[in-house]
Enzyme design. Structure first.
Site, mmCIF file in Angstrom:
data_model
loop_
_atom_site.group_PDB
_atom_site.id
_atom_site.type_symbol
_atom_site.label_atom_id
_atom_site.label_comp_id
_atom_site.label_asym_id
_atom_site.label_seq_id
_atom_site.Cartn_x
_atom_site.Cartn_y
_atom_site.Cartn_z
ATOM 1 N N CYS A 104 64.360 61.311 2.413
ATOM 2 C CA CYS A 104 64.753 60.403 3.496
ATOM 3 C C CYS A 104 65.856 60.198 3.953
ATOM 4 O O CYS A 104 67.442 61.491 3.756
ATOM 5 C CB CYS A 104 63.868 59.518 3.622
ATOM 6 S SG CYS A 104 64.462 58.254 2.521
ATOM 7 N N ARG B 73 65.723 64.661 13.114
ATOM 8 C CA ARG B 73 66.346 64.207 12.673
ATOM 9 C C ARG B 73 66.942 65.666 11.619
ATOM 10 O O ARG B 73 68.170 65.635 10.996
ATOM 11 C CB ARG B 73 66.220 63.020 11.743
ATOM 12 C CG ARG B 73 66.532 61.384 12.745
ATOM 13 C CD ARG B 73 66.287 60.750 11.777
ATOM 14 N NE ARG B 73 66.884 60.760 10.639
ATOM 15 C CZ ARG B 73 66.521 59.171 10.020
ATOM 16 N NH1 ARG B 73 66.109 58.202 10.106
ATOM 17 N NH2 ARG B 73 67.310 58.818 8.713
#
Length: 273
Positions: free
Chosen positions: A234, A176
């Protein structure tokens, strides 16, 4: 109070009248993956509802920090006093509990620790459990004093892409972070914010507990320096707190979290598919 405590420590202090035990378990995460479910909890634990109560429900982004007034009010409803010693845990070992640890620090309450290994470790040690949470208690006297410096906003991060004053530590997976993996929010592209490094939150854990201080130091020292100001991020501000707490345990006390994280960054920069 220590930042993390063992199941043995908590067991020895269960009878402390000033101790508040909070269960911050989630039923699922952003991917929809179900966490392991338990029909039991630690004796005298009170349920700390991160997903429905202790967040700003008016925000367009998930897991946004609540207002001090709201946080104070809800803590008082849970019978939390201003001088209470708090231990927080979750059913996933270490997952959502560090977020609660950070929230209390942001609100000026330092007497809080995370149960290392959470409920699975408590059960593995053979300690007594209960089927339900504690629900009867007097109204608390908790007072919130927000430390604005620990909550990093979009504008701070945007400015940092041009004038680097801090390093963002991203807790998402390498795929990611590198833009090759899918985001849980399917309409958003993956990738990372400029001036970021990647330490996936799984790297600071072993079998649901934090690694040793020595292992954590080596992990952070490989990617950054003690002199750098670190800001943790995050997908939505949850797992950022796992590596934030790992850093304070084994490297250096850094408590700044980009609360909007990649979800806000991608949305506001129109990084959509």
């Amino acid at each position: 109070m220590k930042k993390i405590v063992s199941a043995e420590w908590l067991h020895e202090h269960l009878d402390n009248p000033n101790l508040i035990i909070l269960d911050a378990s989630l039923t699922n995460n952003a991917t929809g993956k179900e966490f392991e479910k338990f029909d039991k909890t630690i004796p005298n634990a009170r349920f700390f509802d991160l997903k429905n109560t202790f967040l700003d429900q008016t925000s367009a982004f998930p897991n946004t920090i609540p207002t001090p007034t709201m946080f104070e009010m809800e803590c008082r409803k849970l019978g939390i006093h201003k001088d209470a010693e708090i231990v927080v845990f979750d059913t996933n070992g270490v997952y959502s509990s560090p977020r609660v640890w950070w929230l209390f620090n942001v609100m000026g309450h330092k007497k809080i620790a995370v149960l290392n290994g959470g409920l699975p470790e408590w059960i593995a040690k053979g300690f007594r459990t209960e089927k339900t949470h504690l629900t009867l208690f007097e109204t608390g006297t908790f007072q919130a004093n927000l430390d604005h410096s620990l909550v990093i906003k979009f504008e701070h991060v945007l400015k940092n892409t041009e004038e680097k004053t801090f390093t963002i530590v991203d807790a998402r997976s390498a795929s990611r972070f590198n833009g090759t993996g899918e985001e849980p929010r399917k309409h958003l592209k993956s990738g990372h914010i400029k001036n970021s490094i990647n330490i996936p939150y799984q790297d600071v854990l072993h079998n649901g507990s934090y690694k040793s201080e020595q292992e954590l130091y080596a992990l952070f020292d490989e990617k950054c320096t003690p002199e750098e100001t670190l800001v943790f991020s995050c997908g939505s501000g949850m797992t950022a707190c796992i590596i934030m707490l790992a850093c304070t345990i084994g490297y250096k006390r850094h408590l700044k979290v980009y609360d909007g994280s990649w979800t806000e960054w991608a949305e506001r920069n129109n990084l959509k598919k």
